[in-house]
Design a protein around this motif. Structure first.
Motif, PDB file in Angstrom:
ATOM      1  N   GLY A   1      54.444  50.575  48.663  1.00 57.60           N
ATOM      2  CA  GLY A   1      53.251  49.742  48.633  1.00 57.60           C
ATOM      3  C   GLY A   1      52.577  49.748  47.284  1.00 57.60           C
ATOM      4  N   VAL A   2      52.532  50.918  46.643  1.00 56.43           N
ATOM      5  CA  VAL A   2      51.898  51.031  45.329  1.00 56.43           C
ATOM      6  C   VAL A   2      52.637  50.189  44.303  1.00 56.43           C
ATOM      7  CG1 VAL A   2      51.358  52.606  43.435  1.00 56.43           C
ATOM      8  CG2 VAL A   2      50.969  53.323  45.801  1.00 56.43           C
ATOM      9  N   THR A   3      53.959  50.308  44.278  1.00 61.50           N
ATOM     10  CA  THR A   3      54.750  49.604  43.260  1.00 61.50           C
ATOM     11  C   THR A   3      54.890  48.113  43.562  1.00 61.50           C
ATOM     12  OG1 THR A   3      56.776  50.272  44.431  1.00 61.50           O
ATOM     13  CG2 THR A   3      56.051  51.659  42.610  1.00 61.50           C
ATOM     14  N   GLY A   4      55.036  47.769  44.833  1.00 60.56           N
ATOM     15  CA  GLY A   4      55.244  46.363  45.181  1.00 60.56           C
ATOM     16  C   GLY A   4      53.995  45.515  45.066  1.00 60.56           C
ATOM     17  N   TYR A   5      52.832  46.126  45.225  1.00 56.28           N
ATOM     18  CA  TYR A   5      51.572  45.392  45.215  1.00 56.28           C
ATOM     19  C   TYR A   5      51.326  44.708  43.874  1.00 56.28           C
ATOM     20  CZ  TYR A   5      46.745  44.608  46.826  1.00 56.28           C
ATOM     21  OH  TYR A   5      45.571  44.039  47.251  1.00 56.28           O
ATOM     22  N   SER A   6      51.844  45.282  42.801  1.00 58.19           N
ATOM     23  CA  SER A   6      51.568  44.760  41.459  1.00 58.19           C
ATOM     24  C   SER A   6      52.635  43.790  40.954  1.00 58.19           C
ATOM     25  CB  SER A   6      51.440  45.928  40.464  1.00 58.19           C
ATOM     26  OG  SER A   6      50.432  46.812  40.863  1.00 58.19           O
ATOM     27  N   LEU A   7      53.761  43.701  41.624  1.00 56.86           N
ATOM     28  CA  LEU A   7      54.864  42.883  41.110  1.00 56.86           C
ATOM     29  C   LEU A   7      54.539  41.394  40.970  1.00 56.86           C
ATOM     30  CD1 LEU A   7      58.036  44.493  42.761  1.00 56.86           C
ATOM     31  CD2 LEU A   7      56.993  44.950  40.531  1.00 56.86           C
ATOM     32  N   PRO A   8      53.727  40.790  41.853  1.00 63.74           N
ATOM     33  CA  PRO A   8      53.399  39.365  41.639  1.00 63.74           C
ATOM     34  C   PRO A   8      52.622  39.117  40.350  1.00 63.74           C
ATOM     35  CG  PRO A   8      52.935  39.998  43.896  1.00 63.74           C
ATOM     36  CD  PRO A   8      53.225  41.266  43.155  1.00 63.74           C
ATOM     37  N   TRP A   9      52.036  40.182  39.800  1.00 64.08           N
ATOM     38  CA  TRP A   9      51.256  40.112  38.558  1.00 64.08           C
ATOM     39  C   TRP A   9      50.155  39.067  38.656  1.00 64.08           C
ATOM     40  CZ3 TRP A   9      51.687  44.288  36.067  1.00 64.08           C
ATOM     41  CH2 TRP A   9      51.216  44.444  34.760  1.00 64.08           C
ATOM     42  N   ASP A  10      49.473  39.094  39.818  1.00 63.87           N
ATOM     43  CA  ASP A  10      48.287  38.280  39.987  1.00 63.87           C
ATOM     44  C   ASP A  10      47.064  39.127  39.652  1.00 63.87           C
ATOM     45  OD1 ASP A  10      48.321  40.015  42.095  1.00 63.87           O
ATOM     46  OD2 ASP A  10      48.342  38.492  43.664  1.00 63.87           O
ATOM     47  N   GLN A  11      45.869  38.559  39.813  1.00 66.81           N
ATOM     48  CA  GLN A  11      44.656  39.273  39.429  1.00 66.81           C
ATOM     49  C   GLN A  11      44.498  40.599  40.191  1.00 66.81           C
ATOM     50  OE1 GLN A  11      43.087  39.025  36.644  1.00 66.81           O
ATOM     51  NE2 GLN A  11      41.073  38.211  37.257  1.00 66.81           N
ATOM     52  N   VAL A  12      44.639  40.518  41.499  1.00 65.38           N
ATOM     53  CA  VAL A  12      44.456  41.725  42.312  1.00 65.38           C
ATOM     54  C   VAL A  12      45.537  42.754  41.996  1.00 65.38           C
ATOM     55  CG1 VAL A  12      44.385  42.639  44.665  1.00 65.38           C
ATOM     56  CG2 VAL A  12      43.313  40.434  44.155  1.00 65.38           C
ATOM     57  N   GLY A  13      46.788  42.294  41.873  1.00 69.04           N
ATOM     58  CA  GLY A  13      47.889  43.207  41.596  1.00 69.04           C
ATOM     59  C   GLY A  13      47.769  43.885  40.242  1.00 69.04           C
ATOM     60  N   TYR A  14      47.361  43.118  39.241  1.00 71.31           N
ATOM     61  CA  TYR A  14      47.220  43.679  37.896  1.00 71.31           C
ATOM     62  C   TYR A  14      46.141  44.747  37.850  1.00 71.31           C
ATOM     63  CZ  TYR A  14      45.799  44.072  33.023  1.00 71.31           C
ATOM     64  OH  TYR A  14      45.461  44.575  31.793  1.00 71.31           O
ATOM     65  N   TRP A  15      44.965  44.413  38.397  1.00 74.33           N
ATOM     66  CA  TRP A  15      43.854  45.361  38.314  1.00 74.33           C
ATOM     67  C   TRP A  15      44.055  46.554  39.242  1.00 74.33           C
ATOM     68  CZ3 TRP A  15      40.446  45.488  34.521  1.00 74.33           C
ATOM     69  CH2 TRP A  15      40.309  44.346  33.733  1.00 74.33           C
ATOM     70  N   ALA A  16      44.739  46.327  40.354  1.00 74.47           N
ATOM     71  CA  ALA A  16      45.092  47.455  41.224  1.00 74.47           C
ATOM     72  C   ALA A  16      46.037  48.401  40.502  1.00 74.47           C
ATOM     73  CB  ALA A  16      45.730  46.943  42.516  1.00 74.47           C
ATOM     74  N   CYS A  17      46.979  47.824  39.769  1.00 76.94           N
ATOM     75  CA  CYS A  17      47.919  48.627  38.982  1.00 76.94           C
ATOM     76  C   CYS A  17      47.176  49.445  37.925  1.00 76.94           C
ATOM     77  CB  CYS A  17      48.947  47.709  38.326  1.00 76.94           C
ATOM     78  SG  CYS A  17      50.122  48.541  37.241  1.00 76.94           S
ATOM     79  N   LYS A  18      46.196  48.819  37.288  1.00 77.20           N
ATOM     80  CA  LYS A  18      45.424  49.509  36.251  1.00 77.20           C
ATOM     81  C   LYS A  18      44.642  50.682  36.847  1.00 77.20           C
ATOM     82  CE  LYS A  18      42.525  48.525  32.239  1.00 77.20           C
ATOM     83  NZ  LYS A  18      41.931  47.465  31.400  1.00 77.20           N
TER      84      LYS A  18
END
Length: 368
Positions: free
Chosen positions: A132-149
């Motif tokens: 879940g942690v790694t897959g959430y950021s793969l679309p590289w949308d706003q939520v995914g990017y900032w969640a990754c950060k």
């Protein structure tokens, strides 16, 4: 057909394998609640199939990732359905995994000699949420990017090695292409391989040790019951055809139907393309991260938040050794364990609900 069967039989002795599987007995009290682990496995297979399909269109680049997802959702035939099934099967996999852990804990399925089965299961659970942690950021949308950060910045609170861990996760001092490449590699290769190895070990241990406590044939009381004709149905009925032919297909088809139905009723959204210079007003992780997200929000010391997060899997790993003195499996004969379970569940739900509220109500939920 018989010639083909004989050809494989001569080389692999498949009949002996089939007889061994079909001859296994299922205890009479085993019911649908014992299927949570199997449903988790089915969801994992759905994840693998839909994830593999999406790799044909996904491009792990900060400039192309979002566009490739948008193309998949809008231009590829049934692309929206494949991605939605992937998303919903991920949530169902986590939910079923949690229910599986609950069932094993409440029925004492972690007790001797199944400690290693429990330990591999806890590690599998940790790997599952890592998807879940790694897959959430793969679309590289706003939520995914900032969640990754935010996620990659959490280890910063760890003394001495925190900054090094952040650089290792991000591939540098900031979130960018190296971060996306690392997450993509983890999500599509490293974590699936680890999961398959752990699943194989987990299944072999279940096969060897079973799911419940076996009878002690040296116990005079049990032998007395056998002499009176009691306890003869301890092993229940053969797995074939009762479970393998009837229950398993229903569970598998039911899982497919639920995931596809949810994907059609509530398809995945595309979101907005990542913008490092525009912080979203609200960033929420997936629902299964709500409690830990809320902890990190409300605790003034981030190191305490990290320790609280780490204490969950560590505590689960220690359960078989902490409760080794109590031989009972029935939750009603393990009152302390049952009370701890209830309190932990209430606190988890409380924190999860608080994650959806403003920070001033994150603990009180607006009730106090």
């Amino acid at each position: 057909m018989s010639k083909l069967y004989n050809w494989f039989q001569e080389r692999l002795e498949i009949q002996a394998i089939a007889d061994d599987i079909a001859s296994k007995y299922v205890p009479p009290h085993v019911n649908i609640f014992y299927c949570f682990g199997g449903i988790t496995f089915v969801c994992f297979l759905i994840q693998v199939a839909t994830g593999f399909a999406m790799t044909f269109y996904y491009r792990p680049s900060v400039t192309d990732a979002f566009d490739s997802i948008e193309y998949l959702m809008t231009e590829v035939n049934f692309g929206w359905l494949i991605r939605s099934i992937h998303r919903w099967s991920a949530s169902m996999m986590v939910l079923m995994m949690i229910l599986h852990i609950f069932r094993v804990y409440l029925t004492g399925g972690f007790k001797k000699p199944r400690e290693l089965t429990w330990i591999t299961g806890v590690i599998l659970a940790t790997v599952t949420v890592s998807f879940g942690v790694t897959g959430y950021s793969l679309p590289w949308d706003q939520v995914g990017y900032w969640a990754c950060k935010i996620v990659t910045g959490v280890p910063e609170a760890i003394p001495f090695v925190g900054s090094k861990l952040v650089e290792l996760l991000r591939g540098g001092t900031s979130v960018g292409q190296n971060t996306l490449t690392r997450f993509y590699s983890l999500h599509t290769f490293v974590l699936p391989v680890i999961t398959l190895i752990l699943m194989l070990a987990h299944f072999l241990m279940i096969r060897k040790q079973g799911v419940i406590k076996k009878p002690n044939f040296s116990d005079p009381k049990f032998l007395a019951k056998l002499a009176k004709g009691m306890g003869h149905n301890y092993y229940g009925e053969p797995a074939w055809p009762n479970d393998l032919l009837y229950i398993f297909p229903v569970v598998i088809l039911g899982t497919f139907a639920a995931v596809i139905g949810l994907a059609i009723l509530e398809p995945s959204a595309i979101g907005e393309k990542a913008n490092p210079f525009a912080t979203p007003l609200e960033i929420l992780p997936e629902w299964y991260f709500f409690p830990t997200f809320n902890l990190l929000r409300v605790l003034p010391n981030k190191l305490l938040g990290v320790l609280a997060m780490a204490s969950v899997p560590l505590g689960l790993l220690l359960i078989p050794f902490i409760e080794s003195s109590n031989e009972y499996q029935n939750p009603f004969r393990r009152p302390i364990a049952s009370i701890i379970f209830l309190l932990s569940t209430i606190i988890t739900f409380w924190l999860g609900i608080g994650a959806t509220m403003p920070i001033d109500k994150a603990i009180t939920l607006g009730l106090f």
